[in-house]
Design a protein around this motif. Structure first.
Motif, PDB file in Angstrom:
ATOM      1  N   ILE A 194      55.712-124.631 -14.106  1.00 49.60           N
ATOM      2  CA  ILE A 194      56.987-124.007 -13.777  1.00 49.60           C
ATOM      3  C   ILE A 194      57.353-124.351 -12.344  1.00 49.60           C
ATOM      4  N   GLY A 195      58.626-124.209 -12.023  1.00 47.66           N
ATOM      5  CA  GLY A 195      59.122-124.576 -10.716  1.00 47.66           C
ATOM      6  C   GLY A 195      58.562-123.707  -9.596  1.00 47.66           C
ATOM      7  N   ILE A 196      58.443-124.310  -8.429  1.00 50.34           N
ATOM      8  CA  ILE A 196      57.906-123.611  -7.261  1.00 50.34           C
ATOM      9  C   ILE A 196      58.973-123.598  -6.173  1.00 50.34           C
ATOM     10  N   VAL A 236      49.831-118.449 -13.799  1.00 48.43           N
ATOM     11  CA  VAL A 236      50.624-117.259 -14.113  1.00 48.43           C
ATOM     12  C   VAL A 236      50.148-116.678 -15.444  1.00 48.43           C
ATOM     13  N   GLN A 237      49.708-115.435 -15.421  1.00 52.72           N
ATOM     14  CA  GLN A 237      49.066-114.838 -16.585  1.00 52.72           C
ATOM     15  C   GLN A 237      50.075-114.184 -17.533  1.00 52.72           C
ATOM     16  N   MET A 238      51.157-114.929 -17.783  1.00 52.77           N
ATOM     17  CA  MET A 238      52.231-114.508 -18.687  1.00 52.77           C
ATOM     18  C   MET A 238      53.075-115.747 -18.950  1.00 52.77           C
ATOM     19  N   ASN A 239      54.067-115.648 -19.798  1.00 52.35           N
ATOM     20  CA  ASN A 239      54.913-116.812 -20.043  1.00 52.35           C
ATOM     21  C   ASN A 239      56.389-116.422 -20.026  1.00 52.35           C
ATOM     22  N   GLY A 240      57.242-117.444 -19.960  1.00 50.15           N
ATOM     23  CA  GLY A 240      58.683-117.211 -19.919  1.00 50.15           C
ATOM     24  C   GLY A 240      59.226-117.013 -18.518  1.00 50.15           C
ATOM     25  N   GLY A 287      61.770-112.005 -14.189  1.00 53.37           N
ATOM     26  CA  GLY A 287      61.469-113.371 -14.610  1.00 53.37           C
ATOM     27  C   GLY A 287      60.969-114.279 -13.512  1.00 53.37           C
ATOM     28  N   PHE A 288      60.863-113.784 -12.305  1.00 56.12           N
ATOM     29  CA  PHE A 288      60.342-114.559 -11.180  1.00 56.12           C
ATOM     30  C   PHE A 288      58.960-114.015 -10.827  1.00 56.12           C
ATOM     31  N   TYR A 348      51.266-123.217 -13.182  1.00 58.32           N
ATOM     32  CA  TYR A 348      51.395-123.252 -14.637  1.00 58.32           C
ATOM     33  C   TYR A 348      51.452-121.832 -15.166  1.00 58.32           C
ATOM     34  N   GLU A 349      52.261-121.622 -16.187  1.00 56.70           N
ATOM     35  CA  GLU A 349      52.232-120.337 -16.858  1.00 56.70           C
ATOM     36  C   GLU A 349      51.299-120.440 -18.053  1.00 56.70           C
ATOM     37  N   CYS A 350      51.019-119.311 -18.685  1.00 58.37           N
ATOM     38  CA  CYS A 350      50.090-119.286 -19.812  1.00 58.37           C
ATOM     39  C   CYS A 350      50.727-118.628 -21.026  1.00 58.37           C
ATOM     40  N   LYS A 351      50.291-119.057 -22.174  1.00 61.03           N
ATOM     41  CA  LYS A 351      50.705-118.438 -23.427  1.00 61.03           C
ATOM     42  C   LYS A 351      49.726-117.304 -23.706  1.00 61.03           C
ATOM     43  N   VAL A 352      50.241-116.095 -23.665  1.00 62.85           N
ATOM     44  CA  VAL A 352      49.377-114.918 -23.742  1.00 62.85           C
ATOM     45  C   VAL A 352      49.582-114.180 -25.063  1.00 62.85           C
TER      46      VAL A 352
END
Length: 240
Positions: free
Chosen positions: A236-238, A186-190, A151-152, A221-225
């Motif tokens: 998301i947090g950095i 980020v090419q994924m989400n969650g 998840g990281f 940013y993450e993405c909805k894939v």
């Protein structure tokens, strides 16, 4: 962004950076891989992949299929699965669409692939001033992130001298009065948070921290894939 005519397949092997062998409807096909990175944790024999089928619109293409996403098995039992977009062109295409809207809404100018000294940044913008408020010019560099563990997410997945050079040039641009930023898409989400991959490339991590300390904006940013789409999600947090 949307893909057309997505089909499902099973990844078999990757002879080189540009192609893969994928079983599609019982046939072994040679397909184009839209990511020249290592992606070893993603392209594991037997995993489910999703491909864009260019049948009927081949143009000058030599290969009918392009691999755009993979279903990553995040544990040995395969209970936790994660859909990852691995199209290296998708982050810039998505950011271009969103960033252009942002600049034009403010009456500004937007330009992709802008040269600054010894680097070419992905995007630049120029916003007009108003009254006593001066105008603003800036540069944005975009990095697609596909490396994930528990998840990281982290970047890079391989040493990148070019990425480090971009950060150093962004620091220089900021010192010279420009707005400067780097966006990790980020090419994924969650995901729980993002951090530099110091184990793989300590110089990149060092430069990223120097950039943040110098006033360069670090964004993530993450993405909805989905198999057929790639949409901007939430920040998301950095952790630096």
């Amino acid at each position: 962004m949307k893909y057309q005519k997505i089909v499902e397949g099973v990844f078999k092997e990757r002879p080189n950076r540009f192609i893969a062998k994928v079983e599609i409807e019982g046939n072994l096909e040679t397909v184009h891989v839209k990511n020249t990175g290592r992606c070893r944790e993603l392209l594991v024999p037997g995993v489910k992949v999703f491909l864009e089928d260019f049948d009927g619109r081949m143009g000058t293409r030599k290969l009918r299929y392009s691999l755009v996403a993979v279903e990553k098995l995040c544990d040995k039992k395969g209970k936790r699965k994660l859909l990852v977009n691995m199209d290296s062109q998708a982050p810039n295409a998505l950011v271009k669409e969103e960033f252009q809207k942002w600049a034009e809404k403010r009456g500004g100018k937007f330009k992709p692939e802008t040269t600054y000294k010894n680097s070419r940044f992905d995007f630049s913008f120029e916003l007009p001033g108003s009254g006593e408020v001066p105008g603003q010019q800036g540069f944005l560099e975009v990095k697609g992130v596909t490396l994930e563990e528990n998840g990281f997410c982290r970047f890079p997945d391989a040493p990148t001298e070019r990425g480090t050079k971009h950060l150093q040039e962004l620091i220089d641009a900021r010192k010279n009065g420009y707005w400067a930023g780097v966006l990790f898409l980020v090419q994924m989400n969650g995901m729980k948070s993002f951090s530099p991959n110091d184990e793989t490339d300590p110089e990149f991590g060092k430069s990223l921290r120097m950039a943040a300390a110098s006033g360069v904006e670090i964004l993530c940013y993450e993405c909805k894939v989905k198999p057929d789409s790639f949409v901007l999600g939430d920040p998301i947090g950095i952790t630096l």
